[in-house]
Every structure is written in structure tokens, then in C-alpha cells.
Design an enzyme around this catalytic site. Structure first.
Site, mmCIF file in Angstrom:
data_model
loop_
_atom_site.group_PDB
_atom_site.id
_atom_site.type_symbol
_atom_site.label_atom_id
_atom_site.label_comp_id
_atom_site.label_asym_id
_atom_site.label_seq_id
_atom_site.Cartn_x
_atom_site.Cartn_y
_atom_site.Cartn_z
ATOM 1 C CG HIS A 526 44.679 36.772 32.158
ATOM 2 N ND1 HIS A 526 44.222 36.212 33.215
ATOM 3 C CD2 HIS A 526 45.877 36.852 31.866
ATOM 4 C CE1 HIS A 526 44.918 37.324 33.811
ATOM 5 N NE2 HIS A 526 46.226 37.890 33.198
HETATM 6 P P1 FAD Z 1 53.700 32.711 24.529
HETATM 7 O O1 FAD Z 1 53.927 32.865 26.187
HETATM 8 O O2 FAD Z 1 52.783 34.012 23.984
HETATM 9 O O3 FAD Z 1 54.218 31.468 23.850
HETATM 10 C C1 FAD Z 1 53.937 31.567 22.268
HETATM 11 C C2 FAD Z 1 55.826 31.803 21.682
HETATM 12 O O4 FAD Z 1 55.509 31.217 20.179
HETATM 13 C C3 FAD Z 1 55.606 33.180 21.629
HETATM 14 O O5 FAD Z 1 56.884 33.270 22.096
HETATM 15 C C4 FAD Z 1 56.077 33.368 20.216
HETATM 16 O O6 FAD Z 1 57.023 34.288 19.748
HETATM 17 C C5 FAD Z 1 55.930 31.923 19.691
HETATM 18 N N1 FAD Z 1 55.600 31.706 17.881
HETATM 19 C C6 FAD Z 1 54.295 31.896 18.226
HETATM 20 N N2 FAD Z 1 54.258 31.949 16.706
HETATM 21 C C7 FAD Z 1 55.163 31.400 15.875
HETATM 22 C C8 FAD Z 1 56.275 30.807 15.180
HETATM 23 N N3 FAD Z 1 54.396 30.452 13.703
HETATM 24 N N4 FAD Z 1 56.990 30.439 14.791
HETATM 25 C C9 FAD Z 1 58.170 30.246 15.915
HETATM 26 N N5 FAD Z 1 57.474 31.230 16.691
HETATM 27 C C10 FAD Z 1 56.191 31.481 16.954
HETATM 28 N N6 FAD Z 1 50.061 35.790 32.589
HETATM 29 C C11 FAD Z 1 49.800 36.026 34.541
HETATM 30 O O7 FAD Z 1 49.899 34.172 35.148
HETATM 31 N N7 FAD Z 1 49.899 36.941 35.562
HETATM 32 C C12 FAD Z 1 50.308 37.719 35.022
HETATM 33 O O8 FAD Z 1 50.484 39.233 35.604
HETATM 34 C C13 FAD Z 1 50.060 38.233 33.620
HETATM 35 N N8 FAD Z 1 50.893 39.801 32.599
HETATM 36 C C14 FAD Z 1 50.288 39.789 31.511
HETATM 37 C C15 FAD Z 1 50.245 41.045 30.896
HETATM 38 C C16 FAD Z 1 50.018 40.962 29.910
HETATM 39 C C17 FAD Z 1 51.397 42.251 28.677
HETATM 40 C C18 FAD Z 1 50.492 39.913 28.392
HETATM 41 C C19 FAD Z 1 50.503 39.496 27.122
HETATM 42 C C20 FAD Z 1 49.681 38.431 29.327
HETATM 43 C C21 FAD Z 1 49.892 38.734 30.540
HETATM 44 N N9 FAD Z 1 49.508 37.130 30.923
HETATM 45 C C22 FAD Z 1 49.684 37.131 32.783
HETATM 46 C C23 FAD Z 1 49.016 36.132 30.641
HETATM 47 C C24 FAD Z 1 50.142 34.860 30.258
HETATM 48 O O9 FAD Z 1 51.280 35.324 30.434
HETATM 49 C C25 FAD Z 1 49.832 33.891 29.093
HETATM 50 O O10 FAD Z 1 48.572 34.031 29.313
HETATM 51 C C26 FAD Z 1 50.773 33.235 28.445
HETATM 52 O O11 FAD Z 1 52.307 33.850 29.124
HETATM 53 C C27 FAD Z 1 50.529 32.163 27.340
HETATM 54 O O12 FAD Z 1 51.527 31.651 27.194
HETATM 55 P P2 FAD Z 1 51.837 30.809 25.611
HETATM 56 O O13 FAD Z 1 52.381 29.661 26.146
HETATM 57 O O14 FAD Z 1 50.317 30.210 25.316
HETATM 58 O O15 FAD Z 1 52.321 31.178 24.958
#
Ligand code: FAD
Length: 591
Positions: A526
Site C-alpha cells: 500500500h
Molecule cells: P497503479 O495501479 O500501479 O498504476 C500505475 C500504472 O502506470 C501501471 O499500470 C504502470 O505500468 C504504469 N506506468 C508506470 N510508469 C509508467 C511510464 N513511465 N509510462 C507508462 N506507464 C507507466 N489494494 C486493495 O485495496 N486491496 C488489496 O487487496 C490489495 N492488494 C494488493 C496486492 C498487491 C500484490 C499489490 C501490488 C497491491 C495491492 N493493493 C491492494 C494496493 C493497490 O492495488 C494499489 O495501491 C493501487 O492499485 C495503486 O494504484 P495507482 O493508480 O496509484 O498505481
């Protein structure tokens, strides 16, 4: 008859309000038939002259709902560095959760990293982002969190259901999760709040993005709520740099385009149109977003100069305030192997400690005999007496991978058991992120400083003591080998080895719960921060000191929302999309 200016304005306002009403309501029957074509980045023509109203960087948890919403009115380009989640069994099936996390191929959906603290972690690299590799648990932020960040509650209350009616379900509660529910209640984490998405003290069952067959629905599905004619999605499109127009005459450097590479390493450019409201929105996640701002020349000038990055804007706060909620888990060996389950039940204590559980990593024969998620708490149980015998400093990702390949001979018995885990709210301990090099494919160096704040450590100890109370309940005693209960010393001992990290262990790990917390800390993934409000972005998440650039993802948070963040991150993507549209349509209508 010509209408008066006042009447024209009235009708424009009415049209605008009607269209906003339409935007705020999701479809009753959600299908994927409107999903835009998911094309590889190499399909982007060299010298392409198309321009966009919005370029969204990162098709993740926030980026997908955001891009879909903006496309309802404007031309949007969504650039995602990973591939498609569709047709990937490791993404789509809950039983493969661990296998997916373990896959360390250069284009796998989970990119492993080790923080400088010595904790093994993972970040998403796939369309749909974290929702494609996570444990699926869905639980909203507390109302105090919503107030603290200053969101419009009415719009929040429309944006959560917009996500939920498309991809969230109630779980058919698994036996291990039911045991935790009963154990929490017997241990006094009450009342039972039933099935709810809300963040309320006591014990509850939350939502999940896995359906009853264990099939995963993801943020990528939310793209089907957009307008496919306005939404261009490119996969394997890694953005290396945001391009600024810093010509004199502009008050601030203006973001005008991006440089990205395709899956063959070929370079491309994409640009915004000339409309002053057009924007680049970075939704690359809490690791990817600060990394990309730094690579684009926004950050501490000395750090940028040390990597020969031309400085667009000096801002010492980029990459600061990184935090990861520490997770400590207790492995519980059971008489018979529990069915596989990821998180479904949570105990929300007044003290800011959340208790959850997972089980049954030996469920699928594929899961036992193929690669297993060394990055996940569950899989660490197999490594009792195995990987933990490797000296801490040699426990690199390579060693972990080698180990995983050699473990086909493990007896099934080591898979008998489940975990109860505790995660602390906040946290208050923070760290930072810096570049190690200028290759966007490589992980930056991240430091979380787990438990550097004494209150975080106190809460961890409280969490372990709560788990001890749960283990002493009748409900859990029944699950032990002889039915008489669990010795806390024994389970702590097993857990010291089960929680694999690169942190040296101490002889008093099972005597001092403080030491146990510090030495066995792992992640619940997280992590957040790096682009805090008031430091890197303003209240509307526009990057300070430049124009045409916003951040919408977990990097703006100074604490993790709710018990688990994905609900709030997806909601925020939708919320910000509607807010941006309202403001822009309002300006266009002159209101
Ligand atoms: P992300 O969803 O990671 O999105 C970022 C995206 O940007 C990615 O697809 C990446 O590939 C892309 N990206 C990055 N850099 C670049 C670039 N330079 N160019 C183009 N694309 C790029 N949360 C819950 O609520 N419940 C759960 O059960 C839970 N379990 C988890 C288990 C795991 C293993 C993980 C990893 C996370 C878990 N989480 C859970 C946390 C939650 O999934 C994350 O906090 C959330 O998905 C983050 O969202 P975000 O949009 O900030 O980033």
C-alpha cells in the site's frame, strides 16, 4: 427569432448540467463491448500528427477510470507501459495470485523491487495496474479521510458506486475468512458490521474484484465506460519524459507532449492540441509518477544534475514523503489445509490497526508445483527452513527466483495453514525516492523507514497482541492440530522465518514484540506518496510551478486510504475525471 444573450447562456447552462447529470450515473448493465481497441505502441505511426486534449500516462487503478471518463467529451491518449490483462491466466484467476507475483520476466505484470529497508515489494506493469496483481479486497476510505483531502462528498458518493456496479462483488466467504470473522468478534473487535464497503470500527466483510468463479475484474474493464471513438489506448508504451515548452514569454514551463518507446524500443512523440485547457495527467503510481517527474526535470536540482537531467523546475519535495504501511503476519499451521482465500474479512480497531487474513496457497496444483509468489506473505510459509536459511544479504531477487525454481520437491504439508496479518493505519514513518539511473524501465531507489516513528511500532505491537487474543478464542483453538490451541511462542517462531525479508534477525525476536515487528516487517503493497499536496501538486493536483500537468494516483496521498486503497484510488480516477470535465465544460459554456 434571435435569442437574447441571457437566454443563450441559460440554455448552455442547462445543456451543461444535463450532460453532467449523465456523466454522474453509471450504466445499469455493464459490459465490455465498448472496450476500445488495445493496440501495441509500435502501431503508433512515426510522425503521427494526431493531437489530444488529454494524454494520460499510466493505465492503472486511477488512470483507467480517469481516461474513460475524460473520453466521454474529449480526445484522450492513454499510454501504458505494460501489456493487456486479458487472456493472462496469472492476472485473471485468483488461484494464480502468487504465481503472477513471482513471475520476474522483464515484461511480466508485476515488477519486483526491494526497498533500501530490505523489504521485497512489487509494482504493477500491466493495463489495469495494481488491480491486476492485487489481492482484490475492496473497501472505501473513511469519511474522515474524504473530509481531510477536501473532496466533494456528493461527487465521492456518486463515484464509488460508478466503480462498484461495474467490477465489485460480495465474496462467498471462505472458511478461513469466516474463522477470522468469528475470532475477531470473540476477541472483542466488535460490533459485526456485516457486508459493507464502508470504513467502520468493528469487524466486517468487504467487497472483492474477484467474482464467484475466482475471475478477476480490473480497472482495465472500466475503459469500456468511455467513448471508444475518443479513446486511444497504447500498450507497451513506456513514457521516458514529459516534453515542456519553456520558451520565454510563457509564465511557467508548459507540458505539451511526451516521449515514449514502444515494445521494440523505438522512440515516439505524442502531443497535446493547442487548447489551453488540454493537459498531461500522470497516473503512473506512487513509484512511477515521482520517477517520471524527476526524469522530466522536475525535482531537486542537485539530484537532477547528478544524473545530467536538464532542470525544468527545482522542487525539493518530489520523491519525498514516500510511505508504505508495514505488514506483520502470523503463520498458523492448521490441522487440515484451509481453502484458498485472499482478503475478505477485516477487523478495524479504534487504535488504527487493521486485522486481515489469507490462506490456502496449496489449493491449485499449478500453484504448488509451479512458480510461487515469493513476494507474497502466503508463499513465504513454504520457505520456512528453506529460503530463510540463505544469509540475509544474499537474499536477492535472483536468489529468490533460483529458490522458486528448485522447490518442486516441497512436500504438500508445508502448505497447510493460513495467515492472520496486521496492517497499521497511516503510517507516520516516511522516506523518500531517488533515481538510480535515467532508464525509466529500472526501479528507482525507495526508502520507507518502516517503524521509524514510535507510534507505528506501538500500533504494530498492539496488532500482534490482538492476533494473540484471536488465537486464544475457541474458534481458533478448534483449528489447531490437537484442538487445544496454539502456543504463541511457537507461531511467533515460525513466523520469524515465514516472513522473508532481507533484514537481519535477532535472538530476542519472539520475546520482544517490538523486535519481532521490526525484523519481520513485510509489505501489504500500500505504498503511496512522493507528490504530496501543497508540496508538489496543488489542491486540484496540478503540478506546482508548471502548467498543463496534473498527477492523479496514490502518489498524492500522505496516508493510505481506508484499510486497503484500491477502492479509493479507482474512485479518485472517476472523481477527478468528472471534476475536470465539469470545470472545462463550465468554462466553455462561459459559466
Ligand atoms: P497503479 O495501479 O500501479 O498504476 C500505475 C500504472 O502506470 C501501471 O499500470 C504502470 O505500468 C504504469 N506506468 C508506470 N510508469 C509508467 C511510464 N513511465 N509510462 C507508462 N506507464 C507507466 N489494494 C486493495 O485495496 N486491496 C488489496 O487487496 C490489495 N492488494 C494488493 C496486492 C498487491 C500484490 C499489490 C501490488 C497491491 C495491492 N493493493 C491492494 C494496493 C493497490 O492495488 C494499489 O495501491 C493501487 O492499485 C495503486 O494504484 P495507482 O493508480 O496509484 O498505481
Amino acid at each position: 427569432m434571435a435569442l437574447s444573450r441571457g437566454a443563450v447562456l441559460f440554455f448552455k447552462l442547462l445543456a451543461c448540467l444535463l450532460c453532467l447529470f449523465d456523466l454522474s450515473h453509471g450504466k445499469k448493465q455493464f459490459t465490455l463491448k465498448n472496450l476500445p481497441p488495445l493496440r501495441k505502441a509500435s502501431s503508433y505511426p512515426t510522425g503521427c500528427r494526431a493531437t489530444y486534449d488529454y494524454i494520460v500516462i499510466g493505465g492503472g487503478t486511477a488512470g483507467c477510470p480517469l481516461a474513460a471518463t475524460l473520453s466521454l467529451k474529449y480526445k484522450v491518449l492513454l499510454l501504458e507501459r505494460g501489456g493487456s490483462p486479458y487472456g493472462n491466466r496469472n492476472v485473471s484467476y485468483m488461484e494464480n495470485f502468487h504465481i503472477g507475483l513471482m513471475n520476474m520476466a522483464p515484461d511480466s505484470p508485476a515488477q519486483a523491487f526491494i526497498s533500501t529497508d530490505g523489504v521485497i515489494n512489487a509494482r504493477a506493469r500491466v493495463l489495469g495496474g495494481g488491480t491486476c496483481i492485487n489481492a482484490g479486497f475492496y473497501s472505501r476510505a473513511s469519511s474522515s479521510f474524504i473530509q481531510e483531502v477536501g473532496w466533494d462528498e456528493d461527487l465521492v458518493n456518486k463515484s464509488f458506486p460508478w466503480v462498484e456496479e461495474k467490477i465489485v462483488q460480495w465474496p462467498k466467504i471462505a472458511p478461513w475468512q469466516a474463522a477470522l470473522r468469528d475470532g475477531l468478534l470473540q476477541a472483542g473487535v466488535a460490533p459485526f458490521n456485516g457486508y459493507t464497503y464502508d470504513h467502520v470500527s468493528g469487524t466486517k466483510v468487504g467487497g472483492t474484484i474477484f467474482d464467484e468463479t475466482g475471475y478477476r475484474h480490473t480497472a482495465a474493464d472500466l475503459l469500456a465506460a468511455g467513448d471508444p471513438n475518443n479513446l486511444r489506448v497504447l500498450l507497451h508504451a513506456s513514457v521516458h519524459r514529459i516534453v515542456f515548452d519553456s520558451r520565454q514569454g510563457h509564465l511557467k514551463p508548459r507540458a505539451i507532449g511526451v516521449q515514449f518507446t514502444d515494445e521494440n524500443g523505438r522512440h515516439h512523440h505524442a502531443f497535446l492540441n493547442n487548447n489551453k485547457d488540454s493537459e498531461i495527467i500522470v497516473s503512473a503510481g506512487a513509484i512511477g509518477t515521482p520517477q517520471l517527474l524527476l526524469l522530466s526535470g522536475i525535482g531537486p536540482k542537485n539530484h537532477l544534475k547528478s544524473h545530467n537531467i536538464p532542470v525544468v523546475l527545482h522542487n525539493k519535495y518530489v520523491g519525498k514523503g514516500m510511505a508504505d504501511n508495514p505488514m506483520n503476519s502470523i503463520f498458523i499451521p492448521t490441522r487440515s489445509p484451509p481453502r484458498q482465500s485472499l482478503i475478505e474479512t477485516v477487523g478495524i480497531t479504534e487504535e488504527g490497526v487493521f486485522i486481515e487474513a489469507s490462506s490456502g496457497f496449496g489449493q491449485s496444483s499449478e500453484s504448488v508445483h509451479c512458480h510461487h509468489g515469493i513476494m507474497s506473505a502466503e508463499s513465504r510459509a513454504q520457505k520456512i527452513g528453506q529460503l530463510s536459511t540463505i544469509p540475509p544479504k544474499q537474499r536477492t531477487l535472483e536468489a529468490a527466483q533460483k529458490y522458486a525454481q528448485n522447490k518442486l520437491n516441497l512436500p504438500k504439508e508445508v502448505f497447510h495453514g493460513g495467515f492472520i496479518l496486521e496492517k497499521i493505519d497511516g503510517p507516520l514513518s516516511t522516506g523518500h525516492l531517488v533515481l538510480t539511473d535515467t532508464d525509466v524501465q529500472n526501479n528507482p531507489a525507495v526508502t520507507f523507514n518502516y517503524f521509524s516513528h514510535p507510534q507505528d511500532l506501538n500500533r504494530c505491537v498492539y496488532g500482534i497482541k490482538t492476533i494473540e487474543r484471536i488465537l486464544k478464542t475457541n474458534r481458533f483453538s478448534e483449528l489447531s492440530a490437537d484442538g487445544t490451541g496454539f502456543s504463541m511462542e511457537r507461531v511467533l517462531n515460525m513466523s520469524v522465518q515465514a516472513n522473508v525479508n532481507l533484514i537481519p534477525k535477532h535472538t530476542n525476536d519472539t520475546e520482544s514484540l517490538e523486535q519481532f515487528c521490526k525484523d519481520t516487517v513485510i509489505t501489504i503493497w500500500h505504498y503511496h506518496g512522493g507528490c504530496h499536496v501543497g508540496k508538489v501538486v496543488d489542491q486540484h493536483y496540478r503540478v506546482l510551478g508548471v502548467s498543463g500537468l496534473r498527477v492523479v494516483d496514490g502518489s498524492i496521498f500522505s496516508r493510505s486510504p481506508g484499510t486497503n486503497p484500491q477502492a479509493t484510488v479507482m474512485m479518485m480516477g472517476r472523481y477527478m475525471g468528472v471534476k475536470i470535465l465539469r470545470e472545462r465544460l463550465g468554462r466553455a459554456a462561459g459559466v
